[in-house]
Design an enzyme around this catalytic site. Structure first.
Site, PDB file in Angstrom:
ATOM      1  N   GLU A 217       0.831  -1.205   0.000  1.00 43.16           N
ATOM      2  CA  GLU A 217       0.000   0.000   0.000  1.00 43.16           C
ATOM      3  C   GLU A 217       0.867   1.258   0.000  1.00 43.16           C
ATOM      4  OE1 GLU A 217      -2.833  -0.552   3.178  1.00 43.16           O
ATOM      5  OE2 GLU A 217      -3.636  -2.377   2.261  1.00 43.16           O
ATOM      6  N   GLU A 320      -4.573  -9.242  -1.061  1.00 41.18           N
ATOM      7  CA  GLU A 320      -4.906  -9.046   0.349  1.00 41.18           C
ATOM      8  C   GLU A 320      -6.330  -8.547   0.474  1.00 41.18           C
ATOM      9  OE1 GLU A 320      -1.998  -7.113   2.953  1.00 41.18           O
ATOM     10  OE2 GLU A 320      -3.670  -6.022   3.866  1.00 41.18           O
TER      11      GLU A 320
END
Length: 487
Positions: A217, A320
């Site tokens: 991220e 994820e």
């Protein structure tokens, strides 16, 4: 994982109409044999952080990575048969380097600190005293147990560069959360670290990583060293591009030219689109697979990201996904949307064990306590135990249906959900050259989200000509396996 999840799950304009239908009347979906949405690589799970806490538990390895039944807390649990494990290369250590030590965020959660193999900058040689290969034994042990139970695909990923590579020596992020924390003179060292682990694993652990992901991220702005609860690091897109190039070189230098680079594990589908469009042709040519996280839930342009990946000839993983809905309904809803619009070839859950509804098994990684198997686990079992690696993903014909075909066994797998009033759902296989055998048994399995059936099996459904059907209570997820089917 995003450190705080926004309570409102935004509905993307394009996907609003694609949410699961809730009509009360009987519905029929026609499954298409001519579509090909990719060859399935598997369902999986990340090993951070639960495997650090519970990496010696063979019963948990059986539950997550085999399909055999295991007795857990007095309950017989059908193994979910995950075949992908993502291994986290840690960023933390307690040693001192010339009087310098790691800075720990005030809110850091101890179970979310993962030991780094590279202790200091004195030497890049993995056989030197600058490296310790004995740390992180529990996560590594679970990795080995996963492989022993049938896991076939492994990814090495990083939440943050090792602390001494960071500008503020804090592996939870920069002091403002939105600026790069990797020192520019350590861009290549981050790549060296990951490539060295990949090489060492192949030679010493018996694990060959299919892919390496250097970021987690990265464009998000919550990786703040003042408030962080886990390892994390912001990377501007230009920095990502540089590190990707360095990583490709370092992997090649170690004879790992076939090891893929995955990027960039952005938090949402829309951020993944933005990052990919900004990386530049040199970096994207070095990326072997696009990874994205599913935290945009029912929002975002899954279809746009798939178009970008398909146009670039790249595979696509939802690498994820997690949320706090222990009922399993959110998981099923977003899985169906992913299969319908994102077309990933793999799907990876975040925390197998966690509290607050996040875990597939309820537990506390800090206190090393374990609770009940979540209903979410049994919802995921409907997909993971039946849609197996090597299957071809087909168009299920509706927003509530997933279809996968096993060419070697000539078997069609259908998974469907019903959130509306109880009704019959009909499945039409008339477009197949051989739609099974009329009168033949179609085994089925059912889980009801929230409560009720937990992956119960039944032998009461049969082909009738080119169709079969089943009664779906409200909140039911069912899987069917149809034999003797030819595309």
């Amino acid at each position: 994982m995003k450190q705080t999840i926004n309570g409102e799950w935004l509905l993307g304009l394009v996907l609003t109409a694609a949410t699961i239908q809730t009509a009360a009347a009987d519905l029929t979906t026609t499954i298409s044999p001519t579509t090909n949405w990719g060859t399935w690589e598997g369902f999986g799970v990340s090993l951070a952080w639960w495997a650090k806490a519970f990496g010696t538990r063979s019963d948990l390895a059986d539950i997550f990575f085999s399909t055999k039944s295991t007795t857990y807390n007095g309950q017989s649990v059908p193994g979910i048969g995950l075949t992908i494990a993502r291994y986290n290369a840690g960023a933390s250590s307690t040693n001192s380097i010339n009087g310098t030590t790691m800075v720990v965020s005030p809110d850091m959660i101890a179970s979310r600190q993962v030991d780094s193999y590279w202790l200091d900058w004195a030497s890049s040689s993995p056989s030197s005293s600058s490296w310790s290969w004995s740390v992180d034994a529990n996560q590594r042990n679970m990795l080995s147990m996963a492989k022993a139970r049938g896991a076939t695909t492994f990814e090495l990923f990083s939440n943050s560069p090792t602390w001494w590579m960071c500008l503020n020596h804090n592996p939870s992020g920069s002091n403002d959360g939105s600026s790069d924390n990797l020192q520019s003179w350590n861009y290549d060292q981050h790549a060296v670290y990951l490539a060295t682990i990949a090489e060492y694993a192949a030679s010493n652990w018996g694990v060959s990583f299919q892919s390496v992901e250097a970021f987690n991220e990265p464009v998000s702005d919550w990786w703040n060293g003042q408030t962080g609860t886990q390892e994390g690091c912001h990377f501007d897109v230009s920095t990502q591009a540089t590190v990707i190039g360095n990583l490709r070189t370092e992997l090649n230098n170690r004879g790992l030219s076939s090891t893929l680079i995955a990027a960039s594990d952005e938090n949402t589908y829309d951020l993944a689109v933005s990052t990919w469009n900004s990386l530049g042709s040199t970096a994207t040519s070095n990326v072997g697979r696009i990874n994205v996280h599913g935290y945009q839930y029912t929002g975002g342009r899954r279809d746009t990201l798939y178009s970008l990946a398909s146009g670039a000839g790249k595979r696509l993983w939802n690498s994820e996904y997690g949320e706090s809905d222990a009922t399993g309904q959110s998981l099923v809803t977003n899985l169906l949307l992913d299969f319908r619009w994102l077309h990933p070839t793999a799907w990876v859950y975040w925390q197998a064990i966690d509290g607050g509804g996040w875990g597939l098994i309820d537990g506390d990684n800090d206190n090393l306590s374990l609770g009940a198997v979540s209903q979410k686990y049994f919802a995921l079992a409907q997909f993971a135990r039946h849609i197996r690696p090597g299957m071809r993903i087909l168009d299920g014909g509706s927003n509530y249906t997933v279809a996968a075909y096993d060419s070697s066994a000539q078997k069609l797998v259908v998974v469907a959900a019903n959130w509306g009033a109880a009704q019959y759902l009909n499945f039409d296989l008339s477009s197949f050259s051989k739609p099974g055998v009329s009168g033949a048994l179609v085994p089925r399995w059912i889980t009801q989200v929230g409560s009720g059936s937990q992956y119960a099996s039944y032998s009461d459904t049969y082909m009738n000509g080119t169709k079969f059907w089943s009664y779906f209570p409200t909140g039911a997820v069912q899987t069917f396996e149809v034999s003797n089917v030819t595309l």
